[in-house]
Design a protein around this motif. Structure first.
Motif, PDB file in Angstrom:
ATOM      1  N   LYS A  61     -19.203  36.696 -36.363  1.00 47.51           N
ATOM      2  CA  LYS A  61     -18.659  35.334 -36.403  1.00 47.51           C
ATOM      3  C   LYS A  61     -17.581  35.127 -35.348  1.00 47.51           C
ATOM      4  N   ALA A  62     -16.782  36.155 -35.121  1.00 49.71           N
ATOM      5  CA  ALA A  62     -15.633  35.971 -34.227  1.00 49.71           C
ATOM      6  C   ALA A  62     -15.171  37.299 -33.655  1.00 49.71           C
ATOM      7  N   ILE A  63     -14.365  37.197 -32.596  1.00 51.13           N
ATOM      8  CA  ILE A  63     -13.673  38.350 -32.018  1.00 51.13           C
ATOM      9  C   ILE A  63     -12.187  38.114 -32.239  1.00 51.13           C
ATOM     10  N   TYR A  64     -11.497  39.104 -32.798  1.00 54.01           N
ATOM     11  CA  TYR A  64     -10.038  39.032 -32.962  1.00 54.01           C
ATOM     12  C   TYR A  64      -9.418  40.024 -31.979  1.00 54.01           C
ATOM     13  N   THR A  65      -8.798  39.497 -30.927  1.00 55.98           N
ATOM     14  CA  THR A  65      -8.143  40.364 -29.946  1.00 55.98           C
ATOM     15  C   THR A  65      -6.689  40.596 -30.361  1.00 55.98           C
ATOM     16  N   VAL A  66      -6.093  41.656 -29.865  1.00 51.66           N
ATOM     17  CA  VAL A  66      -4.668  41.938 -30.104  1.00 51.66           C
ATOM     18  C   VAL A  66      -4.005  42.219 -28.757  1.00 51.66           C
ATOM     19  N   ALA A  67      -2.916  41.519 -28.485  1.00 47.64           N
ATOM     20  CA  ALA A  67      -2.172  41.750 -27.236  1.00 47.64           C
ATOM     21  C   ALA A  67      -1.126  42.821 -27.519  1.00 47.64           C
ATOM     22  N   TYR A  68      -1.548  44.090 -27.447  1.00 45.41           N
ATOM     23  CA  TYR A  68      -0.634  45.180 -27.796  1.00 45.41           C
ATOM     24  C   TYR A  68       0.521  45.253 -26.798  1.00 45.41           C
ATOM     25  N   ALA A  69       1.725  45.447 -27.333  1.00 43.81           N
ATOM     26  CA  ALA A  69       2.940  45.535 -26.507  1.00 43.81           C
ATOM     27  C   ALA A  69       3.164  44.258 -25.693  1.00 43.81           C
ATOM     28  N   GLY A  70       2.564  43.158 -26.131  1.00 43.64           N
ATOM     29  CA  GLY A  70       2.748  41.891 -25.432  1.00 43.64           C
ATOM     30  C   GLY A  70       1.900  41.744 -24.181  1.00 43.64           C
ATOM     31  N   VAL A  71       0.948  42.662 -23.980  1.00 41.75           N
ATOM     32  CA  VAL A  71       0.064  42.582 -22.816  1.00 41.75           C
ATOM     33  C   VAL A  71      -1.298  42.038 -23.258  1.00 41.75           C
ATOM     34  N   PRO A  72      -1.674  40.844 -22.781  1.00 44.21           N
ATOM     35  CA  PRO A  72      -2.941  40.260 -23.217  1.00 44.21           C
ATOM     36  C   PRO A  72      -4.145  41.128 -22.817  1.00 44.21           C
ATOM     37  N   CYS A  73      -5.236  40.968 -23.571  1.00 38.99           N
ATOM     38  CA  CYS A  73      -6.525  41.563 -23.187  1.00 38.99           C
ATOM     39  C   CYS A  73      -7.039  40.828 -21.958  1.00 38.99           C
ATOM     40  N   ASP A  74      -8.123  41.326 -21.384  1.00 42.10           N
ATOM     41  CA  ASP A  74      -8.790  40.599 -20.301  1.00 42.10           C
ATOM     42  C   ASP A  74      -9.566  39.442 -20.935  1.00 42.10           C
ATOM     43  N   MET A  75      -8.868  38.333 -21.168  1.00 44.57           N
ATOM     44  CA  MET A  75      -9.417  37.260 -22.006  1.00 44.57           C
ATOM     45  C   MET A  75     -10.571  36.511 -21.349  1.00 44.57           C
ATOM     46  N   ASP A  76     -10.643  36.460 -20.021  1.00 39.11           N
ATOM     47  CA  ASP A  76     -11.801  35.811 -19.390  1.00 39.11           C
ATOM     48  C   ASP A  76     -13.082  36.525 -19.799  1.00 39.11           C
ATOM     49  N   LEU A 126     -16.219  32.570 -32.110  1.00 40.32           N
ATOM     50  CA  LEU A 126     -14.864  32.069 -31.902  1.00 40.32           C
ATOM     51  C   LEU A 126     -13.951  33.255 -31.572  1.00 40.32           C
ATOM     52  N   VAL A 127     -12.841  32.960 -30.898  1.00 41.63           N
ATOM     53  CA  VAL A 127     -11.897  34.029 -30.545  1.00 41.63           C
ATOM     54  C   VAL A 127     -10.515  33.696 -31.107  1.00 41.63           C
ATOM     55  N   VAL A 128      -9.992  34.623 -31.910  1.00 46.26           N
ATOM     56  CA  VAL A 128      -8.622  34.532 -32.422  1.00 46.26           C
ATOM     57  C   VAL A 128      -7.812  35.597 -31.701  1.00 46.26           C
ATOM     58  N   ASP A 129      -6.715  35.186 -31.067  1.00 51.35           N
ATOM     59  CA  ASP A 129      -5.883  36.150 -30.347  1.00 51.35           C
ATOM     60  C   ASP A 129      -4.637  36.450 -31.175  1.00 51.35           C
ATOM     61  N   ASP A 130      -4.522  37.687 -31.661  1.00 52.25           N
ATOM     62  CA  ASP A 130      -3.304  38.116 -32.344  1.00 52.25           C
ATOM     63  C   ASP A 130      -2.269  38.406 -31.254  1.00 52.25           C
ATOM     64  N   ALA A 131      -1.518  37.356 -30.925  1.00 49.98           N
ATOM     65  CA  ALA A 131      -0.492  37.451 -29.884  1.00 49.98           C
ATOM     66  C   ALA A 131       0.881  37.604 -30.539  1.00 49.98           C
TER      67      ALA A 131
END
Ligand SMILES: *Cc1c(COP(=O)(O)O)cnc(C)c1O
Length: 374
Positions: free
Chosen positions: A121-136, A148-153
């Motif tokens: 259904k979705a991808i939940y990314t996590v920006a560990y240490a405040g560094v975003p994933c390669d979101m493109d 859908l994409v939820v970013d745990d920022a």
């Protein structure tokens, strides 16, 4: 003792909190909530921000908006806080854990494709240490598969990806203002909604499933129950604390960056000698100095270093027990070998003390102590 983290509280925070107590509204969405939301909107460049009681709340709100249903699969890293996964498991979602890219400790984007099934259904990314994933890359995979994409920022307030602010990089972005994060309200968070289609539902879900917001705006005579929601809006007293912190956004950011840079240059020689690996920041990212971590050659060296630092009155901590090898993860059928990189690096990563009011002398003392240990 050099603590691991410490909130930076000035007279401004005290003044705002005291002032909030004489305000007309002590519950949610008073004047200080409006101020904090406006300040955050300016930082993030997005007006669709919903202040919540925690980062956990923001993740739950996002999961309700994603409309996670029992049996839905969510692709998520295992190297994260339980809240990222609890949020959708509360609605019956099933975590499909993805291994990490050891350079950033974020989800390895090249593995996501192989985890997609008809139930995803979705991808939940996590920006560990405040560094975003390669979101493109993540968004492209999502688009291709209708996800859908939820970013745990939670850790990424004030960070950027290719010049775009963290929180705005996917359908939903979730921030935390817990006292251990860069900008605090004790307990608190915010949801950024980047797809206008979900704005009305977000208002309703945050207000116990009612259209109370429309009533306050005078759009309807009285409000009533429209959908399943919860109480996600924080007291205006806490919003006052956050407003003061966000007024000090640049000051807090600069102080943290200065400590981060002190660590990074101070530990360079040890990295060149092969004694440790320093935190890596990808070209695409501008980070917010949320954390400084190093990776030691073995788990044993890390344990000894933690003890040695403790004897020198320095608090340094390892981080998450990977969710897939936690008791809950094992009960879901995971074993530790299933995500080898997550397992390996989680055992060797060490976080050093970092907070806005830390002095350069204190940071240099940490560096000297690590040098002595090595
Ligand atoms: C802090 C954090 C959370 C939880 O935030 P709370 O405000 O404590 O609920 C969730 N995910 C990550 C990655 C975090 O660092």
């Amino acid at each position: 003792m050099i603590p691991f983290s410490k909130p930076s509280i000035t007279q401004l925070e005290k003044d705002y909190v005291m002032d909030s107590l004489s305000g007309a509204v002590l519950s949610g969405d008073g004047e200080y909530t409006k101020l904090a939301t406006r300040l955050l909107s300016n930082i993030v460049g997005n007006n669709n921000i919903f202040l919540t009681n925690s980062g956990t709340d923001a993740l739950e709100m996002a999961s309700l908006l994603v409309n996670v249903k029992p049996g839905d699969e969510i692709i998520v890293p295992s190297f994260t806080f339980s809240s990222t996964v609890n949020a959708f498991m509360l609605m019956g979602g099933k975590p499909i854990f993805c291994d990490i890219n050891p350079l950033t400790m974020n989800m390895d984007e090249t593995l996501i494709d192989s985890l997609v099934t008809p139930k995803t259904k979705a991808i939940y990314t996590v920006a560990y240490a405040g560094v975003p994933c390669d979101m493109d890359t993540v968004n492209l995979i999502a688009q291709k598969n209708g996800l859908l994409v939820v970013d745990d920022a939670a850790q990424a307030v004030g960070s950027y990806y290719k010049g775009r602010p963290a929180g705005t990089l996917s359908d939903f972005g979730c921030f935390s203002f817990h006292e251990t994060k860069n900008y605090i309200m004790g307990e608190g968070g915010a949801l950024v909604v980047n797809n206008d289609k979900y704005l009305n539902a977000a208002d309703i879900i945050r207000e116990k499933g009612t259209n109370r917001k429309e009533a306050i705006q005078g759009l309807v005579d009285k409000y009533t129950w429209h959908m399943v929601g919860s109480s996600y809006l924080p007291s205006d007293i806490l919003a006052a604390l956050l407003a003061a912190q966000l007024e000090r956004f640049d000051e807090i950011m600069e102080k943290r960056q200065s400590i981060w840079k002190t660590y990074h240059s101070g530990l360079q020689v040890l990295e060149e000698q092969g004694k440790l690996t320093r935190q890596f920041i990808p070209e695409y990212a501008k980070h917010n100095a949320h954390m400084y971590f190093i990776v030691l050659p073995t788990n044993q060296v890390r344990s000894k270093l933690i003890d040695y630092l403790k004897k020198s009155n320095i608090s340094a901590y390892f981080h998450y027990v990977p969710l897939h090898s936690s008791p809950m993860g094992e009960s879901l059928g995971y074993t530790s070998e299933m995500l080898p990189k997550t397992e390996d690096y989680a055992e060797r990563l060490l976080r050093l003390p970092l907070y806005a009011d830390m002095t350069k002398e204190e940071a240099n003392f940490v560096i000297d102590t690590i040098n002595k240990f090595m």
